[in-house]
Design a protein around this motif. Structure first.
Motif, PDB file in Angstrom:
ATOM      1  N   PRO A 142      18.129 -44.142   0.471  1.00 35.68           N
ATOM      2  CA  PRO A 142      18.591 -44.850  -0.725  1.00 35.68           C
ATOM      3  C   PRO A 142      18.904 -43.963  -1.931  1.00 35.68           C
ATOM      4  N   ALA A 143      18.902 -42.653  -1.785  1.00 35.58           N
ATOM      5  CA  ALA A 143      19.320 -41.788  -2.892  1.00 35.58           C
ATOM      6  C   ALA A 143      20.796 -42.057  -3.216  1.00 35.58           C
ATOM      7  N   THR A 144      21.162 -41.804  -4.460  1.00 35.00           N
ATOM      8  CA  THR A 144      22.525 -42.051  -4.921  1.00 35.00           C
ATOM      9  C   THR A 144      23.008 -40.859  -5.742  1.00 35.00           C
ATOM     10  N   VAL A 145      24.165 -41.018  -6.338  1.00 35.35           N
ATOM     11  CA  VAL A 145      24.698 -39.966  -7.191  1.00 35.35           C
ATOM     12  C   VAL A 145      23.798 -39.724  -8.399  1.00 35.35           C
ATOM     13  N   VAL A 146      22.998 -40.704  -8.783  1.00 36.50           N
ATOM     14  CA  VAL A 146      22.045 -40.498  -9.882  1.00 36.50           C
ATOM     15  C   VAL A 146      21.084 -39.370  -9.512  1.00 36.50           C
ATOM     16  N   ASP A 147      20.623 -39.369  -8.279  1.00 34.22           N
ATOM     17  CA  ASP A 147      19.739 -38.291  -7.811  1.00 34.22           C
ATOM     18  C   ASP A 147      20.501 -36.967  -7.716  1.00 34.22           C
ATOM     19  N   CYS A 148      21.767 -37.048  -7.309  1.00 35.82           N
ATOM     20  CA  CYS A 148      22.592 -35.842  -7.268  1.00 35.82           C
ATOM     21  C   CYS A 148      22.690 -35.206  -8.650  1.00 35.82           C
ATOM     22  N   CYS A 149      22.785 -36.034  -9.672  1.00 37.18           N
ATOM     23  CA  CYS A 149      22.900 -35.502 -11.034  1.00 37.18           C
ATOM     24  C   CYS A 149      21.659 -34.707 -11.419  1.00 37.18           C
ATOM     25  N   ARG A 150      20.500 -35.205 -11.027  1.00 33.72           N
ATOM     26  CA  ARG A 150      19.260 -34.480 -11.334  1.00 33.72           C
ATOM     27  C   ARG A 150      19.274 -33.109 -10.662  1.00 33.72           C
ATOM     28  N   ILE A 151      19.708 -33.070  -9.401  1.00 28.29           N
ATOM     29  CA  ILE A 151      19.755 -31.804  -8.672  1.00 28.29           C
ATOM     30  C   ILE A 151      20.841 -30.899  -9.243  1.00 28.29           C
ATOM     31  N   ALA A 152      21.947 -31.496  -9.667  1.00 24.86           N
ATOM     32  CA  ALA A 152      23.030 -30.703 -10.259  1.00 24.86           C
ATOM     33  C   ALA A 152      22.563 -29.976 -11.504  1.00 24.86           C
ATOM     34  N   LEU A 153      21.776 -30.645 -12.328  1.00 24.85           N
ATOM     35  CA  LEU A 153      21.272 -30.012 -13.551  1.00 24.85           C
ATOM     36  C   LEU A 153      20.322 -28.869 -13.211  1.00 24.85           C
ATOM     37  N   HIS A 154      19.506 -29.069 -12.182  1.00 27.61           N
ATOM     38  CA  HIS A 154      18.611 -27.998 -11.732  1.00 27.61           C
ATOM     39  C   HIS A 154      19.421 -26.796 -11.256  1.00 27.61           C
ATOM     40  N   LEU A 155      20.438 -27.041 -10.455  1.00 26.82           N
ATOM     41  CA  LEU A 155      21.242 -25.946  -9.912  1.00 26.82           C
ATOM     42  C   LEU A 155      22.062 -25.260 -11.002  1.00 26.82           C
ATOM     43  N   ARG A 156      22.507 -26.030 -11.986  1.00 26.07           N
ATOM     44  CA  ARG A 156      23.251 -25.394 -13.088  1.00 26.07           C
ATOM     45  C   ARG A 156      22.385 -24.348 -13.785  1.00 26.07           C
ATOM     46  N   ASP A 189      23.357 -44.936 -13.335  1.00 33.04           N
ATOM     47  CA  ASP A 189      23.799 -45.897 -12.329  1.00 33.04           C
ATOM     48  C   ASP A 189      24.984 -45.284 -11.591  1.00 33.04           C
ATOM     49  N   PRO A 190      25.085 -45.478 -10.269  1.00 31.63           N
ATOM     50  CA  PRO A 190      26.228 -44.904  -9.549  1.00 31.63           C
ATOM     51  C   PRO A 190      27.581 -45.279 -10.144  1.00 31.63           C
ATOM     52  N   ALA A 191      27.672 -46.444 -10.741  1.00 30.84           N
ATOM     53  CA  ALA A 191      28.945 -46.868 -11.329  1.00 30.84           C
ATOM     54  C   ALA A 191      29.356 -45.985 -12.502  1.00 30.84           C
ATOM     55  N   ASP A 192      28.391 -45.277 -13.094  1.00 30.24           N
ATOM     56  CA  ASP A 192      28.711 -44.416 -14.244  1.00 30.24           C
ATOM     57  C   ASP A 192      29.641 -43.275 -13.852  1.00 30.24           C
ATOM     58  N   VAL A 236      26.929 -36.157 -16.621  1.00 29.61           N
ATOM     59  CA  VAL A 236      25.939 -35.925 -15.573  1.00 29.61           C
ATOM     60  C   VAL A 236      24.540 -36.210 -16.105  1.00 29.61           C
ATOM     61  N   GLU A 237      24.237 -35.717 -17.290  1.00 29.48           N
ATOM     62  CA  GLU A 237      22.910 -35.922 -17.880  1.00 29.48           C
ATOM     63  C   GLU A 237      22.622 -37.389 -18.156  1.00 29.48           C
TER      64      GLU A 237
END
Length: 294
Positions: free
Chosen positions: A138-152, A259-262, A254-255
């Motif tokens: 059930p992970a979504t792009v919201v979770d991807c955003c958290r990981i993206a900030l970590h990787l940035r 919601d995935p719709a964002d 991203v920050e």
């Protein structure tokens, strides 16, 4: 009668312009082609001088989808092609979409555009690094955003600047301009980043593709840095029920994503976004922004 149009002096045969390609919105092939012509100035720099692979979906996402690297039958002589290093066929060539006529011709085939991380003049020498963040439900792009900030932050620690775009499907892509570097070296570094992210965030991240390991986690796919691999080109439409786009996004978006719709954009969103933000991925083409791969 089959319509023929002229674009910058090139005659292009068009077909089935009224055919519905994206059924959820009733988007026709003609509207799809108009989109690509509208975003020409943004998409062409990402296509130009790179061998292009096509994911074709001429009957919409519910029809046959087929991925092709070879120039399609009937490719006009004026469409540029380039030799590519393929072990199975040393004579292989691929299309390059260098200009508006080529873009219009290709969009008439109804395609997603996919490109490697290197240009035709330097095969297997990457000028960008990509990390594909793919959520396992059930992970979504919201979770991807958290990981993206970590990787940035992790990339910044190595002197590298990351830019983000939606995949146009479920996740995010991080694009990083790098000093031209052999694809093997870039691939090894990208894998180290993915492995590190999993070690630091084991409940949120996996670096392995095995589906059984991905439920509820973000798969940090590092494999698209391999010389033979490609990634959905910025601004390409995707073969979805709705005409979703692999769209550049700001780090503020991203920050703020809750919601995935964002972070779900369709083709009608792109012209207003370009007017508001400009070309967010323009710095990818600035040699001064490229960093050395450790």
């Amino acid at each position: 009668m089959t319509p023929i149009t002229e674009v910058a002096g090139r005659r292009i045969t068009l077909s089935n312009l009224g055919k519905v390609i994206h059924p959820a919105t009733g988007t026709t092939k003609g509207e799809l082609m108009h989109y690509y012509a509208t975003v020409e100035a943004a998409i062409l720099p990402h296509l130009r001088d790179r061998p292009v692979s096509f994911l074709r979906y001429p009957d919409g996402p519910g029809g046959q989808l087929f991925f092709t690297k070879n120039p399609p039958p009937g490719t006009p002589a004026w469409v540029a092609t380039t030799p590519v290093p393929r072990t199975e066929d040393p004579r292989a060539r691929q299309v390059m979409v260098q200009d508006l006529p080529s873009l219009v011709w290709a969009s008439n085939l109804v395609v997603e555009f996919h490109t490697p991380q290197w240009t035709a003049s330097s095969p297997a020498v990457a000028d960008r690094l990509v990390l594909d963040l793919d959520p396992g439900p059930p992970a979504t792009v919201v979770d991807c955003c958290r990981i993206a900030l970590h990787l940035r932050e992790r990339l910044a620690a190595d002197g590298l600047t990351a830019f983000a775009k939606t995949s146009g499907a479920k996740g995010l892509h991080l694009l990083v301009p790098v000093v031209p570097t052999p694809s093997g070296q870039v691939s090894a570094y990208a894998k180290r980043l993915a492995v590190e992210a999993e070690a630091e965030l084991p409940r949120l991240v996996t670096h392995r593709m095995t589906k059984a390991l991905r439920a509820g986690k973000v798969f940090v796919d590092h494999s698209q840095n391999a010389a033979a691999k490609t990634t959905a080109t910025p601004y390409t439409l995707r073969a979805r029920e709705r005409p979703t786009v692999s769209a550049p996004v700001t780090w503020e978006e991203v920050e703020a994503c809750a919601d995935p719709a964002d972070l779900a954009f369709v083709m009608d969103d792109i012209a207003p976004r370009l007017e508001r933000y400009g070309e967010l991925l323009g710095p990818l083409f600035d040699a001064g922004r490229a960093g050395d791969v450790p």
